[in-house]
Design an enzyme around this catalytic site. Structure first.
Site, PDB file in Angstrom:
ATOM      1  N   ASN A   1       0.806  -1.234   0.000  1.00 33.80           N
ATOM      2  CA  ASN A   1       0.000   0.000   0.000  1.00 33.80           C
ATOM      3  C   ASN A   1       0.838   1.283   0.000  1.00 33.80           C
ATOM      4  OD1 ASN A   1       0.778  -0.558   2.648  1.00 33.80           O
ATOM      5  ND2 ASN A   1      -1.188  -0.023   3.547  1.00 33.80           N
TER       6      ASN A   1
ATOM      7  N   GLU B   1       7.477   2.556  14.636  1.00 34.02           N
ATOM      8  CA  GLU B   1       8.172   3.179  13.517  1.00 34.02           C
ATOM      9  C   GLU B   1       7.995   4.681  13.678  1.00 34.02           C
ATOM     10  OE1 GLU B   1       8.543   0.086  10.098  1.00 34.02           O
ATOM     11  OE2 GLU B   1       6.481   0.785  10.110  1.00 34.02           O
TER      12      GLU B   1
ATOM     13  N   GLU C   1       4.155  -4.494  12.178  1.00 29.60           N
ATOM     14  CA  GLU C   1       3.116  -3.469  11.990  1.00 29.60           C
ATOM     15  C   GLU C   1       2.025  -4.162  11.180  1.00 29.60           C
ATOM     16  OE1 GLU C   1       0.596  -1.289  10.831  1.00 29.60           O
ATOM     17  OE2 GLU C   1       1.963  -0.573   9.284  1.00 29.60           O
TER      18      GLU C   1
ATOM     19  N   CYS D   1      -3.770   0.400   6.767  1.00 33.86           N
ATOM     20  CA  CYS D   1      -3.958  -0.450   7.954  1.00 33.86           C
ATOM     21  C   CYS D   1      -4.544   0.298   9.141  1.00 33.86           C
ATOM     22  CB  CYS D   1      -2.647  -1.111   8.336  1.00 33.86           C
ATOM     23  SG  CYS D   1      -1.226  -0.055   8.144  1.00 33.86           S
TER      24      CYS D   1
END
Length: 500
Positions: free
Chosen positions: A163, A474, A260, A294
């Protein structure tokens, strides 16, 4: 990738090899098991993705290790200079990279340009942090002392998602490199095109050959990377089931892992909100990158009193979203990543209807007027009303342009419902009551909570999951801790006291 100055949809040619190590592109050894890579807007084949086998993965990792030995000896200040140069080159080539991203991913050019901006900002941010890495000095009795050193891990593996292909490569490589590590990056097999552009940019910026390598492949190649004895850490972005497998494989070598994973995030809209902002927030929370994000706030809880006004306005604006050619500046929603994914999203909508949800708009395959887009993977953005907490469309991540709207009455009730999920990536609340805003943020079980906004991701702030949405972070300063290890050095200034 030799890009012409102005790539339009249907014209990008990918001729060069997509693997990169030892400072150059590398031709695949063996072309069997190749998979076609599609241009989502047209459905045409863009290139072939040829997976790397054991020998190639080994070469890439060894190349990274030799670069790591040089890179880790540099000071943070020295590393920062190379990183700032890489960020500058990305800024300069922003439009070229963005167009390649659009051709391979299908999102609108407007969004892709922002993604590339976020990528260089991330590299610039960690360049600024590199010189600040330091340890502590601890005074001990009798003039003795101890100190700590923050040291790199070694060769880190990054595994990306489809994505945000270029941006994720930057999000993983920048903190890794700032700490003195090297990285071998495996893009998603569906989006192999842009990571190698980042590798070329790092090379041009002057980093040691092998510092950022790209290997193409799917699950098998990912397994080879996770099991390799010279790999110190794996950072993965993707689905929960794959995340579990990565964790399992990394466990065999006791490697550190950052995951993640997916989400089914709640967005809670109270009746005392600024309604205009809440409506914009709900659209931003659901329709960026065709809904393939997400942290999207796909469960929109709206206080009952304002539900009619909210729905009327959201539906009006959702119908007005220009869907079509992603290379066109006016487009606000492009194509989904693949035909199977489009069919999966449409399947979720069909199932929602069967379970009693009401489609207020969209949710159908969309065929743009332009003949070259007739085989593209377009879906009209969808708003679902009449949803219940036990419906599949409310429980499972759809990863498409589908907003599920649910009514609620009280704060206590909505918090309980919002947290009743195995995911915990993000969450949001719209209210003008300052105490309520912070109270709700405290009680939502998620790695991020947006107050009176949604899906804003500055590189300065940490991003990551609670519960099954993963762990590790992150972005932000804290990510340094996930790409480095602490060594304690104890110095005795007197004589050894022994009991023997």
């Amino acid at each position: 990738i030799k890009l012409v100055d102005d790539v339009s949809t249907g014209t990008l040619l990918v001729k060069e090899p997509l693997n990169f190590w030892g400072g150059a592109r590398v031709k695949p050894k063996d072309t069997k098991n190749s998979e076609p890579v599609y241009e989502p807007a047209t459905g045409r084949v863009l290139c072939d993705m040829i997976p790397c086998g054991e020998e190639e993965v080994d070469e890439a990792i060894k190349s990274a290790h030799s670069a790591y030995l040089k890179w880790s000896k540099l000071s943070g200040m020295e590393r920062a200079r190379f990183m700032l140069e890489a960020a500058r080159i990305i800024r300069e080539r922003r439009d070229e990279i963005a167009r390649a991203e659009v051709a391979n991913n299908g999102k609108s050019i407007t969004e892709a340009q922002v993604d590339i901006d976020v990528a260089w900002q991330c590299i610039e941010y960690y360049a600024g942090i590199a010189p600040t890495l330091s340890g502590q000095h601890i005074q001990l009795p009798g003039g003795s002392f101890a100190y700590t050193r923050r040291e790199p891990l070694g060769v880190c593996v990054g595994i990306g998602a489809w994505n945000y292909p270029f941006q994720i490569a930057a999000w993983k490589s920048a903190p890794a490199m700032a700490c003195g590590n090297a990285m071998v990056f495996k893009p998603s097999p569906m989006t192999p095109v842009t990571a190698v552009m980042l590798a070329e940019i790092y090379k041009e910026a002057g980093v040691p050959d092998g510092l950022f390598n790209v290997v193409q492949g799917g699950a098998e190649t990912g397994g080879l990377l996770c099991h390799h004895p010279m790999v110190a850490k794996v950072s993965f972005t993707g689905s929960v089931p794959t995340g579990k497998k990565i964790m399992e494989m990394a466990a065999k070598g006791v490697k550190q892992v950052t995951l993640e994973l997916g989400g089914k995030s709640p967005l809670i809209i109270f009746k005392d909100c600024e309604l205009e902002n809440a409506i914009k927030g709900a659209l931003m929370a659901n329709f960026l990158t065709q809904g393939e994000v997400c942290c999207n706030g796909t469960r929109v809880f709206v206080q009952r009193e304002i539900m009619p006004q909210f729905l009327e306005e959201v539906v009006k604006r959702t119908k007005a979203i220009p869907v079509g050619d992603p290379m066109c500046e006016a487009t606000r929603m492009g194509a989904l990543i693949s035909k199977p994914h489009m069919e999966k999203v449409l399947g979720f909508i069909k199932q929602a209807k069967e379970q009693g949800a009401k489609v207020l708009c969209g949710g159908e395959q969309f065929v743009p007027n332009d003949p070259k887009l007739k085989d593209g993977y377009f879906v009209s953005p969808c708003v679902l009303d009449n949803c219940r907490d036990d419906m599949t469309c409310v429980k499972e991540e759809i990863f498409g342009p589908v907003m599920s709207v649910l009514p609620f009455d009280t704060e206590e009730e909505v918090l309980q419902r919002a947290n009743n999920t195995t995911f915990g990536l993000a969450s949001g609340v719209f209210t003008r009551d300052i105490a309520r805003a912070h109270r709700v943020a405290e009680n939502l079980q998620a790695g991020t909570c947006y107050i009176n906004n949604y899906n804003v991701g500055p590189v300065e702030v940490p991003f990551g999951g609670y519960k099954m949405s993963g762990f590790g972070r992150e972005n932000g300063q804290v990510t340094i801790e996930y790409y480095s290890q602490l060594k304690t050095v104890v110095v005795e200034m007197g004589d050894v006291e022994s009991i023997f």
